[in-house]
Structures are given as structure tokens and as C-alpha cells.
Write a protein that holds these residues in place. Structure first.
Motif, PDB file in Angstrom:
ATOM      1  N   PRO A  83       4.979  15.136  23.665  1.00  0.00           N
ATOM      2  CA  PRO A  83       3.843  15.199  24.345  1.00  0.00           C
ATOM      3  C   PRO A  83       3.855  15.513  25.812  1.00  0.00           C
TER       4      PRO A  83
ATOM      5  N   ARG B  32      -0.421  14.853  21.929  1.00  0.00           N
ATOM      6  CA  ARG B  32      -0.819  13.620  22.475  1.00  0.00           C
ATOM      7  C   ARG B  32      -2.203  13.668  21.548  1.00  0.00           C
TER       8      ARG B  32
ATOM      9  N   ASP C  56       4.212   8.069  25.685  1.00  0.00           N
ATOM     10  CA  ASP C  56       3.054   7.764  25.295  1.00  0.00           C
ATOM     11  C   ASP C  56       1.847   8.225  26.534  1.00  0.00           C
ATOM     12  N   LEU C  57       1.388   9.425  26.538  1.00  0.00           N
ATOM     13  CA  LEU C  57       0.666  10.151  27.543  1.00  0.00           C
ATOM     14  C   LEU C  57      -0.712   9.434  27.248  1.00  0.00           C
ATOM     15  N   GLY C  58      -1.254   9.205  26.161  1.00  0.00           N
ATOM     16  CA  GLY C  58      -2.322   8.632  25.934  1.00  0.00           C
ATOM     17  C   GLY C  58      -2.471   7.424  27.058  1.00  0.00           C
TER      18      GLY C  58
END
Length: 478
Positions: A355, A362, A96-98
């Protein structure tokens, strides 16, 4: 066309001769050797502050595992596959790069500039700072990590009947590589989290063939250290474990595309259908190569049934690349694009599963999360979508050039002291001026001069040039 695969991580202790490194390629393509101070500081601050647990499911009890090339540190995906009655349940956790990258911040700007991780044999040029890509965002075993968790309920035919996606915390239990997983299946002792992978993977591949997905079984050239301070070329066939694992990623990407198409907003990986001329040309090539093409058989089915070890099949796979030209990214908001499918997969498709290594994933993931939560896609996210096709197109072109330059460089190094030697080769593509040929040992592709060369033909060739300075290898027919 030959696919290049370079080691994603330099093996420990592998030192190349200073004259046999890839610094010239890094300089030629102006590859960055670090991150701007503001981007690095933003990444380090995000790691130090940690991830807000609000609204994030605790899925750390799921016994997820990762399957990647040996030595990988940038782990995007973790998998758990279970049998449920006659069907399957698939949990697929994606880094989860967000949770770390602030939209329109300094790090986001640098990541947009890079587009994707570039892999060179002597080390990569990462999309994100290693503090994220090999640390806090990577799904390393035994570490609790933020993830985007996809769950698929699938019937006995492998098709999904229900799809869920949400933010979660996960904890991978094991890090596997393809050969290790293959060995466990051969020994009858697979890890429980992937024991159903062969059955599910085969089902998904059958569904792909039914759809008309095109798979080209081309040889993959891999650059690897040879243990003597320089490099070697090897051909590594794609394993069935790798193919089965890829089907999970494809399932996720196709589901993400459907989510975005239903919502009328997102970004897809698209490829137009091949025109009749391309298919007709492939039919002529098959006839010239002596490959039977029965009436009613689709190009996808024909290619799927060929034996890649046969020279005429190899030549036809090269010719079939004409069916897969024109891939790109298509952003849309409010109006479904005219081309919304990927012809190679025979289905709508989106990139969402890598991602750490690819920019677009992303953004597509954030759209899917908003839509499935019943929320509006944020304006700043919508504003970024039209930029992505251009950004990804540029980075794809650069990655292709870097891959090709690395392969050409190593081919020239490997062959430099063998000028005048004779090799067995297969003609891949011929024209009035000669042909592209593939030499199996060592695995090298080069231009060959000579008349009357026919695609799919086995020929003996002499190496007439191997110039490391120009990265050029050339042959002549005997």
C-alpha cells in the motif's frame, strides 16, 4: 521482453553527470516533483495526531523482520514464520495507510492521481509524501507502527487452514536484504524469524506448479551507478530468497481475493486464461526451438522445468509472454465477475501487500478488514471501487513507459562509444524485418537487421547505432 529493475533508493554519494541524469524523462512524462500543499499538510497533520489505538491489537512482541532491496526506506511488509508441529504459522504485517489517509481527502485525491510509486535510477516519484512512505507508515526497524496483520495457520503442505486479518501495532526487529538472508542460510545461521522460509517457500512454489501457475524466468536488467558518475547495466538473477519471500505476498493476495469473493465485493487483479491459439502458437515455437513438449504436460510445467541459461529457453520464455496478456483490475459489488482469477497464478488474486507503493492495495485491504470484522463495507469505499481499474491501468501504463525509457536511455549511453564493435547475442523474437536480440555483456536488448534469423539462435552482431538522444540501440547480423 526483458524486465527492468532500477535501484529503489539512490546510493549515498552517487552523483550522476548532469548530462547523464533522467530529467528529460521526468519532463517528457510530466512526473510530479512534489506534493500539493493541501495533500502534504494533511499527511503531516495525520502524523502529528498519531494513530488511534482503539480496536487495534498490540502485536509489538512479535519478532517481525523485513526483507527488501538494500537501502529501501518504504517498507510495506514485515514477516515472522514459525513452525507449529508439522505445519507453519505465518505472521505478515502490512503498512496501514488507512490509518493516515482520509478517504476523499486532499491526500487521497493526489494518491489516486498518481496510482503508484515510480522508480527511476536517480530517485523515485513516491505515491505518498515521504513523511509517510519513508517515515510514520513505513515498517522501519525498532519503530512501533500501525499495520494490518495477517496470520495464516498452514498445514504440512503449505496450504492455509485458517486466516485472520486485523489492525495492530507492530515493531519490526530487523531490516534485512536478500543477499544478507541468503548468506545467513548458507552459513547455517538464519535469523529465527525466517529460519523456516526455505521449507515453506519451496512448498508454496510446489503448490503453484500444481495449480498451473506460469513463471517466466526472464533475465532482469538492472540500472545501477557505476561509481564514476554515470550508470551501468547488470543482469541480476532472481534469488531463491526473493522467490520464497514473494510466495508469502502471493499467499496473502490469494487469501484476500477469497475474502472479497466470498463477500461479493472488492477489487481483484485479474488475467484471462490464454486462448487455445496462444497455447498452440507456443507449441509451434517450442517445436521450432527444439524444446521437447511431452503429451499431457501443461505450459506451466514445461516452462518451470526449462534451464533459463539456455538460449532456446530464453526465446521460449519471451514467446510465452503471449500467455500473460490482458492483466488488469476488476472491481465488483454484488455480482461475481466473469473473470475472477489470475491465469498467471492459476488462482483468484488481489493486491494488498504494497500500500505504500500502490493505490489499489489500501482499498482492497479496507474491504477485507470490514468483511472479516462482520461490518458493512462503507458506502464511500464502495463508491471508489469502480474507479480503481481505470486509475491503476493508467498508472501501470505510465510506469511501464517510464521503466522502458530509463532502460533505453541507459542502453544508449552505455553503447554510445561502441558502434562498430561485435557482440555475441541470442535471438529472442524474429519476424520478416529482423529480430529482437539480447546481448549478454553488457546486458542490452535491441533490434537487429538481417535475414534468416531464428528464435533461440546464437548469433554475432555488429552495433550499428547507439543514439542517446533518440534512446535507440540497433544491431546488424554479421
Amino acid at each position: 521482453m526483458v524486465v527492468i529493475r532500477t535501484d529503489r533508493v539512490r546510493p549515498e554519494g552517487a552523483e550522476s553527470d548532469p548530462g547523464l541524469d533522467f530529467s528529460g524523462i521526468r519532463t517528457e512524462f510530466a512526473l510530479p516533483d512534489g506534493f500539493p500543499a493541501a495533500a502534504l499538510a494533511e499527511a503531516e497533520r495525520a502524523v502529528a495526531e498519531g494513530v488511534d489505538p482503539a480496536g487495534r491489537e498490540d502485536a509489538t512482541a512479535l519478532p517481525l523482520v523485513t526483507i527488501d532491496p538494500p537501502g529501501s526506506k518504504d517498507l510495506d511488509q514485515a514477516l515472522l514464520l514459525e513452525r507449529v508441529g508439522a505445519g507453519f504459522r505465518v505472521h505478515y504485517a502490512i503498512a496501514d495507510l488507512g490509518a493516515f489517509v482520509v478517504l476523499d481527502g486532499a491526500l487521497d485525491a493526489e494518491v489516486r492521481r498518481r496510482g503508484q510509486t515510480l522508480y527511476l535510477p536517480d530517485g523515485n516519484v513516491p505515491l505518498h509524501p515521504p513523511v509517510l512512505s519513508e517515515g510514520a507508515a513505513s515498517l522501519l526497524p525498532g519503530r512501533t507502527r500501525p499495520a494490518v496483520l495477517w496470520t495464516f495457520e498452514c498445514g504440512p503442505d503449505g496450504e492455509p487452514t485458517d486466516v485472520r486479518v486485523r489492525r495492530a501495532f507492530v515493531r519490526s526487529t530487523e531490516q534485512f536484504d536478500y543477499e544478507g538472508v541468503r548468506a545467513s542460510f548458507d552459513a547455517g545461521t538464519p535469523h529465527p524469524s525466517v529460519a523456516a522460509l526455505p521449507d515453506f517457500g519451496r512448498l508454496r512454489r510446489e503448490r503453484a506448479a500444481d495449480r498451473g501457475a506460469v513463471e517466466l524466468q526472464l533475465p532482469e536488467q538492472e540500472i545501477a551507478p557505476n561509481g564514476d558518475g554515470d550508470w551501468k547495466l547488470v543482469v541480476r538473477p532472481r534469488s531463491d530468497v526473493e522467490a520464497w519471500n514473494a510466495e508469502i505476498s502471493l499467499l496473502t493476495g490469494m487469501s484476500a481475493a477469497e475474502v472479497m469473493l466470498d463477500a461479493g465485493v472488492g477489487v481483484l487483479r485479474t488475467l484471462p486464461d490464454a486462448d487455445d491459439g496462444a497455447v498452440d502458437a507456443l507449441r509451434r515455437s517450442a517445436h521450432a526451438l527444439g524444446v521437447p513438449w511431452p503429451a499431457g504436460v501443461t505450459p506451466a510445467k514445461l516452462l518451470a522445468d526449462l534451464d533459463p541459461a539456455r538460449p532456446e529457453a530464453l526465446a521460449l520464455f519471451v514467446d510465452a509472454t503471449r500467455l500473460l496478456r490482458g492483466a488488469g483490475y476488476t472491481a465488483f459489488d454484488g455480482k461475481i465477475p466473469q473473470v475472477s482469477t489470475h491465469a498467471g497464478l492459476a488462482a483468484p488474486y488481489a493486491h494488498v501487500t504494497a500500500p505504500l507503493r500502490r493505490l489499489v492495495d489500501r482499498f482492497a485491504t479496507e474491504v477485507c478488514l470490514a468483511v472479516t470484522a462482520g461490518q458493512e463495507v462503507p458506502d464511500r469505499l464502495r463508491a471508489a471501487l469502480p474507479l480503481l481499474p481505470g486509475l491503476m491501468g493508467g498508472s501501470d501504463a505510465l510506469a511501464s513507459k517510464v521503466d522502458r525509457a530509463c532502460l533505453d536511455q541507459v542502453e544508449a549511453w552505455v553503447m554510445a562509444d561502441r558502434v562498430g564493435q561485435v557482440f555475441e547475442a541470442v535471438v529472442l523474437r524474429a519476424d520478416d524485418n529482423g529480430a529482437d536480440v539480447f546481448v549478454a555483456q553488457p546486458p542490452v536488448m535491441g533490434r537487429c537487421a538481417g535475414e534468416g534469423l531464428r528464435e533461440g539462435e546464437r548469433v554475432r552482431v555488429t552495433l550499428v547505432e547507439a543514439d542517446p538522444g533518440r534512446r535507440k540501440v540497433a544491431f546488424a547480423r554479421l
